[in-house]
Design an enzyme around this catalytic site. Structure first.
Site, PDB file in Angstrom:
ATOM      1  N   CYS A   1       0.794  -1.047   0.001  1.00 27.42           N
ATOM      2  CA  CYS A   1       0.028  -0.123  -0.025  1.00 27.42           C
ATOM      3  C   CYS A   1       0.801   1.216   0.363  1.00 27.42           C
ATOM      4  O   CYS A   1       1.626   1.556  -1.001  1.00 27.42           O
ATOM      5  CB  CYS A   1      -1.042  -0.049   1.047  1.00 27.42           C
ATOM      6  SG  CYS A   1      -2.287   1.147   0.942  1.00 27.42           S
ATOM      7  N   HIS A   2       0.797   2.191   1.053  1.00 24.04           N
ATOM      8  CA  HIS A   2       1.501   3.221   1.201  1.00 24.04           C
ATOM      9  C   HIS A   2       2.944   3.114   1.493  1.00 24.04           C
ATOM     10  O   HIS A   2       3.817   3.983   1.927  1.00 24.04           O
ATOM     11  CB  HIS A   2       0.791   4.365   2.000  1.00 24.04           C
ATOM     12  CG  HIS A   2      -0.461   5.069   1.365  1.00 24.04           C
ATOM     13  ND1 HIS A   2      -1.716   4.369   1.027  1.00 24.04           N
ATOM     14  CD2 HIS A   2      -0.498   6.070   0.760  1.00 24.04           C
ATOM     15  CE1 HIS A   2      -2.534   5.093   0.813  1.00 24.04           C
ATOM     16  NE2 HIS A   2      -1.910   6.273   0.190  1.00 24.04           N
TER      17      HIS A   2
END
Length: 180
Positions: free
Chosen positions: A112-113
């Site tokens: 994800c991030h």
């Protein structure tokens, strides 16, 4: 049930704001495969996980990042969420910990991030990876190549886009760490 990772010790680096499923699902799968796991945090105590923007559960810290090194572990998992990697990349101990893993050619799995932390560590030049789509320009600016795939493995740098990709992400971590 086979436990192919009985001899492996894996660090999960996270802080407040971690996306809960991106912490708990890989934890469950790796623990089920026999690995010894440590939640490495910025401070002693607990971290607060989130489900998107809603507060979820708290998790106790096993180790503090300033007190461990990549030499203590076989692999590193970086769960995402937006706030978690953003806070971690402001901490020099966390950035150095990640950089040491990559420079030691040990498996690093980021979802994800979480690649924001890899960007801050300056380790993406020439690497191909995926992430949450909003990071693609950051990855390119850091010298990496961004691809839109559920999972990407560039020589032990394992990345995925979101919780929807956890099946492929977790399976690849176990495959990379399993003895031949």
């Amino acid at each position: 049930m086979s436990a192919p990772l009985n001899e492996k010790k894996i660090a999960f680096l996270a802080t407040d704001g971690v996306e809960q499923i991106e912490l708990t699902r890989p934890w469950q799968d790796l623990q089920g495969a026999g690995a010894e796991l440590h939640l490495v945090t910025l401070e002693k105590g607990e971290i607060n996980a989130f489900h998107h923007l809603d507060k979820a559960h708290s998790f106790p810290s096993d180790k503090v990042v300033s007190e461990v090194t990549a030499n203590d572990y076989d692999a590193l998992v970086l769960p995402g969420g937006v706030a978690n990697p953003d806070a971690l990349r402001l901490n020099q101990d966390a950035v150095s910990f990640v950089k040491h893993f990559v420079n030691s050619h040990k498996p690093v799995a980021a979802i994800c991030h979480a690649p924001w932390l890899l960007i801050e560590a300056g380790v993406l030049k020439g690497k191909t990876l995926t992430s949450f789509p909003s990071l693609q320009t950051d990855i390119r600016n850091a010298g990496g190549t961004w691809v839109d795939k559920e999972m990407c493995d560039d020589d032990g740098l394992i990345t995925s886009r979101s919780p929807d990709d956890l099946d492929a992400f977790c399976a690849r971590i176990i495959e990379v760490l399993s003895p031949v």
